[in-house]
Design a protein around this motif. Sequence first.
Motif, PDB file in Angstrom:
ATOM      1  N   ILE A   1     -36.045  46.400  -2.120  1.00  0.00           N
ATOM      2  CA  ILE A   1     -37.106  47.614  -1.159  1.00  0.00           C
ATOM      3  C   ILE A   1     -37.446  49.054  -1.472  1.00  0.00           C
ATOM      4  CG2 ILE A   1     -34.491  48.943  -0.207  1.00  0.00           C
ATOM      5  CD1 ILE A   1     -35.391  48.407   2.449  1.00  0.00           C
ATOM      6  N   THR A   2     -38.224  48.758  -1.104  1.00  0.00           N
ATOM      7  CA  THR A   2     -39.319  49.960  -1.195  1.00  0.00           C
ATOM      8  C   THR A   2     -39.272  51.578   0.206  1.00  0.00           C
ATOM      9  OG1 THR A   2     -40.632  48.701  -2.673  1.00  0.00           O
ATOM     10  CG2 THR A   2     -41.454  50.913  -2.280  1.00  0.00           C
ATOM     11  N   PHE A   3     -38.618  52.293  -0.415  1.00  0.00           N
ATOM     12  CA  PHE A   3     -39.209  53.335   0.881  1.00  0.00           C
ATOM     13  C   PHE A   3     -39.937  54.219   0.359  1.00  0.00           C
ATOM     14  CE2 PHE A   3     -34.293  52.025   0.919  1.00  0.00           C
ATOM     15  CZ  PHE A   3     -34.454  52.170   2.178  1.00  0.00           C
TER      16      PHE A   3
ATOM     17  N   GLU B   1     -42.437  36.960  -1.920  1.00  0.00           N
ATOM     18  CA  GLU B   1     -42.836  37.186  -0.741  1.00  0.00           C
ATOM     19  C   GLU B   1     -42.180  38.708   0.162  1.00  0.00           C
ATOM     20  OE1 GLU B   1     -42.473  36.663   4.215  1.00  0.00           O
ATOM     21  OE2 GLU B   1     -40.927  35.231   2.706  1.00  0.00           O
ATOM     22  N   THR B   2     -43.309  39.340   0.160  1.00  0.00           N
ATOM     23  CA  THR B   2     -43.136  40.758   0.595  1.00  0.00           C
ATOM     24  C   THR B   2     -43.498  41.231   1.709  1.00  0.00           C
ATOM     25  OG1 THR B   2     -43.987  41.325  -2.011  1.00  0.00           O
ATOM     26  CG2 THR B   2     -44.319  43.014   0.263  1.00  0.00           C
ATOM     27  N   ARG B   3     -42.531  41.183   2.368  1.00  0.00           N
ATOM     28  CA  ARG B   3     -42.635  41.547   4.284  1.00  0.00           C
ATOM     29  C   ARG B   3     -42.869  43.169   4.573  1.00  0.00           C
ATOM     30  NH1 ARG B   3     -38.371  37.749   6.689  1.00  0.00           N
ATOM     31  NH2 ARG B   3     -38.533  35.878   5.897  1.00  0.00           N
ATOM     32  N   ASP B   4     -43.256  43.476   4.880  1.00  0.00           N
ATOM     33  CA  ASP B   4     -43.412  45.076   5.462  1.00  0.00           C
ATOM     34  C   ASP B   4     -42.343  45.360   6.850  1.00  0.00           C
ATOM     35  OD1 ASP B   4     -45.128  45.202   4.315  1.00  0.00           O
ATOM     36  OD2 ASP B   4     -46.889  45.034   5.241  1.00  0.00           O
ATOM     37  N   LEU B   5     -40.831  45.989   6.431  1.00  0.00           N
ATOM     38  CA  LEU B   5     -40.387  46.221   7.626  1.00  0.00           C
ATOM     39  C   LEU B   5     -41.135  47.057   8.257  1.00  0.00           C
ATOM     40  CD1 LEU B   5     -37.274  46.077   6.235  1.00  0.00           C
ATOM     41  CD2 LEU B   5     -38.006  44.716   7.334  1.00  0.00           C
ATOM     42  N   ASP B   6     -41.425  48.244   8.036  1.00  0.00           N
ATOM     43  CA  ASP B   6     -42.765  48.786   9.181  1.00  0.00           C
ATOM     44  C   ASP B   6     -43.846  49.376   8.364  1.00  0.00           C
ATOM     45  OD1 ASP B   6     -41.036  51.448   7.312  1.00  0.00           O
ATOM     46  OD2 ASP B   6     -39.663  51.230   8.983  1.00  0.00           O
ATOM     47  N   GLU B   7     -44.467  50.557   8.161  1.00  0.00           N
ATOM     48  CA  GLU B   7     -45.511  50.714   7.634  1.00  0.00           C
ATOM     49  C   GLU B   7     -45.008  52.076   6.831  1.00  0.00           C
ATOM     50  OE1 GLU B   7     -46.434  55.317   9.296  1.00  0.00           O
ATOM     51  OE2 GLU B   7     -47.298  53.428  10.472  1.00  0.00           O
ATOM     52  N   ASN B   8     -43.456  52.109   5.822  1.00  0.00           N
ATOM     53  CA  ASN B   8     -42.968  52.850   4.615  1.00  0.00           C
ATOM     54  C   ASN B   8     -42.172  52.420   4.701  1.00  0.00           C
ATOM     55  OD1 ASN B   8     -45.176  55.226   5.493  1.00  0.00           O
ATOM     56  ND2 ASN B   8     -43.615  55.594   6.934  1.00  0.00           N
ATOM     57  N   THR B   9     -41.416  50.999   4.475  1.00  0.00           N
ATOM     58  CA  THR B   9     -40.931  50.337   4.236  1.00  0.00           C
ATOM     59  C   THR B   9     -41.217  48.707   4.226  1.00  0.00           C
ATOM     60  OG1 THR B   9     -39.136  51.703   5.466  1.00  0.00           O
ATOM     61  CG2 THR B   9     -38.560  49.670   4.480  1.00  0.00           C
ATOM     62  N   ILE B  10     -40.798  48.523   3.074  1.00  0.00           N
ATOM     63  CA  ILE B  10     -41.165  46.483   1.782  1.00  0.00           C
ATOM     64  C   ILE B  10     -39.877  46.308   1.731  1.00  0.00           C
ATOM     65  CG2 ILE B  10     -42.445  46.250   0.537  1.00  0.00           C
ATOM     66  CD1 ILE B  10     -44.225  47.866   0.305  1.00  0.00           C
TER      67      ILE B  10
END
Length: 65
Positions: free
Chosen positions: A44-46, A23-32
């Motif tokens: 985590i991706t920034f 599962e991949t979740r978007d924490l906000d528009e620039n953080t995955i």
Amino acid sequence: MKVQYFEDTDTLYIEFQGREISETRDLDENTILDLDSEGNVCAITFEHASKRTDVNHLQVDGIAA
């Protein structure tokens, strides 16, 4: 644990565990956030990392033997 910075896309990727991502979740528009099947955080991706983090300075403390 693996830390990668992609200068061409200004993306910082931090992998905590090399497990299969379910599962991949978007924490906000620039953080995955990537999770495994048990809900554990694997990575985590920034995006726009140079504006949101200090990508020029990496400090690692407490490395396990």
